[in-house]
Motif scaffolding. Structure first.
Motif, mmCIF file in Angstrom:
data_model
loop_
_atom_site.group_PDB
_atom_site.id
_atom_site.type_symbol
_atom_site.label_atom_id
_atom_site.label_comp_id
_atom_site.label_asym_id
_atom_site.label_seq_id
_atom_site.Cartn_x
_atom_site.Cartn_y
_atom_site.Cartn_z
ATOM 1 N N HIS A 203 -32.437 1.271 4.268
ATOM 2 C CA HIS A 203 -31.775 2.463 4.802
ATOM 3 C C HIS A 203 -30.265 2.241 4.896
ATOM 4 N N LEU A 204 -29.866 1.034 5.317
ATOM 5 C CA LEU A 204 -28.447 0.722 5.443
ATOM 6 C C LEU A 204 -27.733 0.835 4.099
ATOM 7 N N ASN A 205 -28.413 0.497 3.032
ATOM 8 C CA ASN A 205 -27.820 0.600 1.696
ATOM 9 C C ASN A 205 -27.585 2.047 1.271
ATOM 10 N N LYS A 206 -28.134 2.999 1.998
ATOM 11 C CA LYS A 206 -27.930 4.433 1.717
ATOM 12 C C LYS A 206 -26.792 5.013 2.556
ATOM 13 N N THR A 207 -26.237 4.219 3.489
ATOM 14 C CA THR A 207 -25.184 4.721 4.358
ATOM 15 C C THR A 207 -23.840 4.728 3.655
ATOM 16 N N GLN A 208 -22.905 5.443 4.287
ATOM 17 C CA GLN A 208 -21.547 5.550 3.767
ATOM 18 C C GLN A 208 -20.568 5.187 4.877
ATOM 19 N N ILE A 209 -19.336 4.865 4.487
ATOM 20 C CA ILE A 209 -18.286 4.608 5.468
ATOM 21 C C ILE A 209 -18.179 5.818 6.379
ATOM 22 N N GLY A 210 -18.129 5.550 7.686
ATOM 23 C CA GLY A 210 -18.044 6.638 8.657
ATOM 24 C C GLY A 210 -19.375 6.984 9.287
ATOM 25 N N ASP A 211 -20.474 6.492 8.704
ATOM 26 C CA ASP A 211 -21.797 6.725 9.288
ATOM 27 C C ASP A 211 -21.979 5.823 10.506
ATOM 28 N N LEU A 212 -22.892 6.207 11.374
ATOM 29 C CA LEU A 212 -23.256 5.406 12.534
ATOM 30 C C LEU A 212 -24.754 5.139 12.463
ATOM 31 N N ALA A 213 -25.123 3.871 12.347
ATOM 32 C CA ALA A 213 -26.541 3.485 12.338
ATOM 33 C C ALA A 213 -26.948 3.177 13.774
ATOM 34 N N VAL A 214 -28.066 3.748 14.222
ATOM 35 C CA VAL A 214 -28.543 3.558 15.590
ATOM 36 C C VAL A 214 -29.888 2.837 15.538
ATOM 37 N N TYR A 215 -29.999 1.751 16.308
ATOM 38 C CA TYR A 215 -31.206 0.932 16.301
ATOM 39 C C TYR A 215 -31.766 0.784 17.705
ATOM 40 N N ASP A 216 -33.058 0.676 17.769
ATOM 41 C CA ASP A 216 -33.733 0.326 19.008
ATOM 42 C C ASP A 216 -33.764 -1.198 19.073
ATOM 43 N N ARG A 217 -34.390 -1.753 20.074
ATOM 44 C CA ARG A 217 -34.465 -3.213 20.187
ATOM 45 C C ARG A 217 -35.293 -3.798 19.042
ATOM 46 N N GLY A 218 -35.142 -5.095 18.840
ATOM 47 C CA GLY A 218 -35.920 -5.777 17.810
ATOM 48 C C GLY A 218 -35.126 -6.121 16.570
ATOM 49 N N TYR A 219 -33.883 -5.668 16.476
ATOM 50 C CA TYR A 219 -33.074 -5.928 15.286
ATOM 51 C C TYR A 219 -31.976 -6.960 15.469
ATOM 52 N N PRO A 220 -31.664 -7.408 16.671
ATOM 53 C CA PRO A 220 -30.484 -8.245 16.828
ATOM 54 C C PRO A 220 -30.544 -9.555 16.042
ATOM 55 N N ALA A 221 -29.556 -9.739 15.219
ATOM 56 C CA ALA A 221 -29.374 -10.969 14.447
ATOM 57 C C ALA A 221 -27.936 -10.951 13.930
ATOM 58 N N VAL A 222 -27.251 -12.070 14.006
ATOM 59 C CA VAL A 222 -25.853 -12.122 13.593
ATOM 60 C C VAL A 222 -25.697 -11.692 12.139
ATOM 61 N N TRP A 223 -26.593 -12.132 11.257
ATOM 62 C CA TRP A 223 -26.475 -11.752 9.840
ATOM 63 C C TRP A 223 -26.587 -10.239 9.679
ATOM 64 N N PHE A 224 -27.382 -9.593 10.520
ATOM 65 C CA PHE A 224 -27.557 -8.141 10.443
ATOM 66 C C PHE A 224 -26.278 -7.432 10.888
ATOM 67 N N TYR A 225 -25.627 -7.958 11.945
ATOM 68 C CA TYR A 225 -24.348 -7.394 12.389
ATOM 69 C C TYR A 225 -23.306 -7.527 11.281
ATOM 70 N N LYS A 226 -23.244 -8.722 10.691
ATOM 71 C CA LYS A 226 -22.245 -8.985 9.655
ATOM 72 C C LYS A 226 -22.453 -8.103 8.426
ATOM 73 N N TYR A 227 -23.684 -7.812 8.099
ATOM 74 C CA TYR A 227 -23.961 -6.952 6.945
ATOM 75 C C TYR A 227 -23.395 -5.558 7.181
ATOM 76 N N HIS A 228 -23.472 -5.067 8.405
ATOM 77 C CA HIS A 228 -22.872 -3.773 8.724
ATOM 78 C C HIS A 228 -21.361 -3.833 8.511
#
Length: 67
Positions: A15-40
């Motif tokens: 889903h993140l690969n479908k986003t564009q600059i200016g979008d806001l991705a909203v997540y519930d718990r269960g996703y926290p990981a430094v690599w995931f933050y950095k990918y954003h």
């Protein structure tokens, strides 16, 4: 519809690969990981993520974290 055998983070990356600059991705718990933050950051997509346990242990009422 995707199979339940696909992991949530794997689907989130698709889903993140479908986003564009200016979008806001909203997540519930269960996703926290430094690599995931950095990918954003690499995608230049803002995100909001609920991180319950660590936040509750901090004793704060609200907080904003910038990477």
């Amino acid at each position: 519809m995707k199979s339940y055998s696909i992991k949530e983070r794997e689907m989130a990356l698709k889903h993140l690969n479908k986003t564009q600059i200016g979008d806001l991705a909203v997540y519930d718990r269960g996703y926290p990981a430094v690599w995931f933050y950095k990918y954003h950051g690499l995608k230049n997509v803002d995100f909001c993520m609920r991180i319950v346990k660590a936040f509750l242990e901090s004793g704060k009422y609200t907080d904003i974290v910038n990477f």
